[in-house]
Design a protein around this motif. Structure first.
Motif, PDB file in Angstrom:
ATOM      1  N   ALA A 135       1.845   2.534  -1.839  1.00  0.00           N
ATOM      2  CA  ALA A 135       1.449   1.134  -1.725  1.00  0.00           C
ATOM      3  C   ALA A 135       0.806   0.672  -3.014  1.00  0.00           C
ATOM      4  O   ALA A 135      -0.159   1.269  -3.487  1.00  0.00           O
ATOM      5  CB  ALA A 135       0.486   0.932  -0.548  1.00  0.00           C
ATOM      6  N   THR A 136       1.359  -0.399  -3.580  1.00  0.00           N
ATOM      7  CA  THR A 136       0.708  -1.054  -4.699  1.00  0.00           C
ATOM      8  C   THR A 136      -0.494  -1.833  -4.161  1.00  0.00           C
ATOM      9  O   THR A 136      -0.690  -1.951  -2.952  1.00  0.00           O
ATOM     10  CB  THR A 136       1.674  -2.025  -5.377  1.00  0.00           C
ATOM     11  N   ARG A 137      -1.298  -2.381  -5.073  1.00  0.00           N
ATOM     12  CA  ARG A 137      -2.443  -3.186  -4.626  1.00  0.00           C
ATOM     13  C   ARG A 137      -1.980  -4.356  -3.766  1.00  0.00           C
ATOM     14  O   ARG A 137      -2.619  -4.698  -2.772  1.00  0.00           O
ATOM     15  CB  ARG A 137      -3.219  -3.705  -5.842  1.00  0.00           C
ATOM     16  N   ARG A 138      -0.880  -4.976  -4.163  1.00  0.00           N
ATOM     17  CA  ARG A 138      -0.366  -6.127  -3.409  1.00  0.00           C
ATOM     18  C   ARG A 138       0.022  -5.724  -1.994  1.00  0.00           C
ATOM     19  O   ARG A 138      -0.287  -6.417  -1.029  1.00  0.00           O
ATOM     20  CB  ARG A 138       0.847  -6.712  -4.143  1.00  0.00           C
ATOM     21  N   VAL A 139       0.702  -4.596  -1.859  1.00  0.00           N
ATOM     22  CA  VAL A 139       1.119  -4.133  -0.540  1.00  0.00           C
ATOM     23  C   VAL A 139      -0.086  -3.732   0.297  1.00  0.00           C
ATOM     24  O   VAL A 139      -0.162  -4.042   1.492  1.00  0.00           O
ATOM     25  CB  VAL A 139       2.121  -2.961  -0.669  1.00  0.00           C
ATOM     26  N   ALA A 140      -1.058  -3.042  -0.313  1.00  0.00           N
ATOM     27  CA  ALA A 140      -2.258  -2.634   0.427  1.00  0.00           C
ATOM     28  C   ALA A 140      -3.005  -3.846   0.964  1.00  0.00           C
ATOM     29  O   ALA A 140      -3.464  -3.857   2.118  1.00  0.00           O
ATOM     30  CB  ALA A 140      -3.168  -1.798  -0.468  1.00  0.00           C
ATOM     31  N   ALA A 141      -3.133  -4.894   0.150  1.00  0.00           N
ATOM     32  CA  ALA A 141      -3.815  -6.107   0.610  1.00  0.00           C
ATOM     33  C   ALA A 141      -3.042  -6.758   1.749  1.00  0.00           C
ATOM     34  O   ALA A 141      -3.636  -7.287   2.704  1.00  0.00           O
ATOM     35  CB  ALA A 141      -3.970  -7.083  -0.560  1.00  0.00           C
ATOM     36  N   ASP A 142      -1.717  -6.709   1.672  1.00  0.00           N
ATOM     37  CA  ASP A 142      -0.887  -7.293   2.738  1.00  0.00           C
ATOM     38  C   ASP A 142      -1.030  -6.493   4.029  1.00  0.00           C
ATOM     39  O   ASP A 142      -1.052  -7.067   5.130  1.00  0.00           O
ATOM     40  CB  ASP A 142       0.573  -7.326   2.289  1.00  0.00           C
ATOM     41  N   ILE A 143      -1.148  -5.187   3.926  1.00  0.00           N
ATOM     42  CA  ILE A 143      -1.354  -4.347   5.114  1.00  0.00           C
ATOM     43  C   ILE A 143      -2.641  -4.744   5.823  1.00  0.00           C
ATOM     44  O   ILE A 143      -2.671  -4.934   7.048  1.00  0.00           O
ATOM     45  CB  ILE A 143      -1.398  -2.852   4.716  1.00  0.00           C
ATOM     46  N   VAL A 144      -3.712  -4.879   5.063  1.00  0.00           N
ATOM     47  CA  VAL A 144      -5.010  -5.253   5.636  1.00  0.00           C
ATOM     48  C   VAL A 144      -4.907  -6.602   6.341  1.00  0.00           C
ATOM     49  O   VAL A 144      -5.413  -6.785   7.464  1.00  0.00           O
ATOM     50  CB  VAL A 144      -6.092  -5.289   4.533  1.00  0.00           C
ATOM     51  N   ARG A 145      -4.233  -7.556   5.699  1.00  0.00           N
ATOM     52  CA  ARG A 145      -4.116  -8.894   6.290  1.00  0.00           C
ATOM     53  C   ARG A 145      -3.250  -8.880   7.546  1.00  0.00           C
ATOM     54  O   ARG A 145      -3.614  -9.447   8.575  1.00  0.00           O
ATOM     55  CB  ARG A 145      -3.520  -9.850   5.255  1.00  0.00           C
ATOM     56  N   GLN A 146      -2.113  -8.222   7.464  1.00  0.00           N
ATOM     57  CA  GLN A 146      -1.176  -8.218   8.596  1.00  0.00           C
ATOM     58  C   GLN A 146      -1.765  -7.542   9.828  1.00  0.00           C
ATOM     59  O   GLN A 146      -1.512  -7.956  10.961  1.00  0.00           O
ATOM     60  CB  GLN A 146       0.122  -7.506   8.200  1.00  0.00           C
TER      61      GLN A 146
END
Length: 528
Positions: free
Chosen positions: A196-207
């Motif tokens: 997970a890139t930073r962008r993907v990790a942030a999206d995981i937290v949000r989703q």
């Protein structure tokens, strides 16, 4: 009264690690994540394959009251994961579409009663009926494995993961899972991913609706993987692949190809050349895929040839090589796919054959994506992988930079830093030295120096233990790695335990494993 209270206290994570799983110390990040979960906090863990992600929820499952729900996309792996847990004394089960109706109902009733410490479930199963039943199950933790699948910015987005949105809030609104939680979240969520890139990790937290989550990001560097890139046209790709596989004769490996047709052609070519290989792709019927996967998992065939685009349920710890005949779609996919090699920590080879033509083929696939932003991002991702492979810089440095990690050079863990090429792997280099993992750990200090140990797979004692392991696994109907990993076999050879007490000192052997397999392996070591 005081004695009763002391006896009823849950065990400490360290004691579960030692007494159940047979390890003396945690790997990086494991204790941090476990502590967060036990405190009732949401947590996201980004840890490379082989870093021990599973222990971050399996240990809490032994400590926390109620049931840990594990949401995983790989139905084909659930039985093996449950078998491995039962092997060390856990009450675990999987509920999925492969079960007969009566068995599924029986397990659901047990789930609601709290009969299990862990329950594995696929996101596809989260229909209205299942969501309603989850409200009344005694849940202590929700684990989202392969969490990157929820993000469209990840390399393996799966629409079924959208069903996880709002799941916790539905459960908290009623039923047994809505109370408690020292961190204020009531029912904590643990999201785990290896890529997970930073962008993907942030999206995981949000989703997932995670609230002030704790987090851990481990190093993406895996020193036991030797990464080599080879531009197509500079040699005979098919012959070089065959030479690489012959270098690893008798060992397990995966060859990735771009299309079903190329999978079948490569598998047929390898079989003609005497390699025990099987194909694996979406065009095969379910029975054939299951048969080929089981044969590979149980060490009955050496090589599986698979499409890059089709997700594989392979959880073997002793995959010694991963070869890409064609480029994956992006750097994340490449990292995840080579991550299937060397999960036991032993040296393994990862070879990528690449070309600009592979990029153009990928572009044709992208025409099916409607969103122009996503389509362009995917196109750039394929170009980025080509450029990484085509540069004369440390392969690991390029990989880690993509994930936001600063790194200098790998030493000798890639072709650039070691000054080698594919021809060296095929024709020149001696059989790999199988170095033991974590040289600085207390367990490794009890061993002889790793550099003094020849890790040839043809070692007669290793072959004897490997055969014994397979016999025991076949008798139980499970993959061989569930009994012991290759790493454990080598440690047994190195340490030569002569008693059950000495065998317990081998990392990965706890009381349950000792009781099941101790006597037969001790006898085999005495006779070798």
């Amino acid at each position: 009264m005081l004695r009763t209270m002391i006896e009823s206290r849950p065990p400490h994570p360290e004691s579960v690690l030692r007494d159940v799983f047979g390890y003396d110390e945690f790997r990086p990040g494991q204790a941090h994540i476990i502590d967060a979960v036990l405190a009732g906090r949401d947590c996201i863990g980004v840890m490379p394959t082989g870093a021990g992600k599973s222990l971050t929820f399996q240990i809490p499952a032994r400590i926390m009251p109620g049931t840990v729900l594990v949401l995983s996309p790989l139905i084909s792996l659930m039985k093996d994961q449950v078998d491995a847990l039962r092997d060390v004394g856990f009450r675990a089960t999987a509920i999925n579409s492969s079960l007969a109706a009566d068995e599924r109902r029986r397990r659901l009733r047990g789930f609601e009663r709290g009969d299990y410490e862990l329950v594995y479930l696929a996101p596809e199963a989260l229909g209205p009926h299942m969501r309603e039943r989850l409200r009344y199950a005694p849940l202590s933790l929700i684990v989202v494995d392969e969490a990157h699948c929820i993000s469209q910015w990840g390399h393996d987005f799966r629409p079924s993961y959208r069903a996880l949105q709002g799941l916790r809030d539905e459960i908290r609104d009623g039923g047994a899972g809505g109370d408690g939680g020292a961190g204020g979240n009531g029912l904590p969520i643990l999201a785990l991913t290896a890529t997970a890139t930073r962008r993907v990790a942030a999206d995981i937290v949000r989703q997932l609706g995670m609230r002030k989550p704790a987090g851990y990001k481990g190093s993406f560097f895996r020193s036991n993987l030797r990464v080599v890139c080879r531009k197509k046209g500079e040699g005979n790709t098919r012959a070089e692949i065959l030479g690489l596989i012959r270098r690893h004769r008798g060992e397990s490996g995966i060859v990735y190809c771009l299309s079903r047709k190329s999978v079948e052609q490569m598998a047929e070519f390898l079989r003609r050349e005497g390699v025990d290989a099987v194909p694996y792709h979406a065009g095969l019927d379910d029975a054939a895929r299951a048969e080929h996967q089981d044969a590979f998992a149980r060490d009955e065939v050496d090589v599986v040839v698979a499409t890059i685009a089709f997700g594989m349920g392979i959880d073997k710890s002793n995959v010694r090589f991963v070869i890409h005949r064609d480029m994956p779609s992006d750097i994340e996919s490449w990292y995840q796919e080579i991550g299937r090699a060397g999960r036991d920590g032993l040296p393994s080879d990862c070879v990528l054959f690449y070309s600009w033509a592979d990029v153009k083929v990928r572009e044709r696939f992208l025409a099916e994506i409607d969103d122009p932003t996503v389509r362009e991002a995917k196109r750039r991702a394929a170009v980025d992988l080509f450029r990484l492979a085509d540069r004369d810089v440390c392969r690991h440095r390029g990989l880690l930079a993509y994930f936001g990690e600063d790194f200098d050079t790998c030493g000798e863990a890639c072709d650039v830093c070691a000054g080698i090429g594919v021809a060296d792997l095929v024709d020149v280099l001696p059989v790999l030295k199988r170095k033991t993992r974590a040289a600085a750990s207390a367990s490794s200090r009890r061993r002889r120096a790793a550099s003094d140990i020849d890790r040839s797979p043809s070692d007669p004692t290793f072959q004897r233990l490997r055969t014994l392991r397979k016999q025991l696994a076949d008798a139980r109907g499970v993959p061989a790695y569930i009994v012991f990993s290759d790493q454990v076999l080598w440690d047994l050879i190195d340490q030569r335990p002569g008693s059950p007490e000495e065998m317990l000192r081998v990392p990965g052997i706890g009381p349950a494993k000792l009781q099941q397999y101790g006597d037969v392996f001790l006898d085999a070591l005495r006779d070798s």
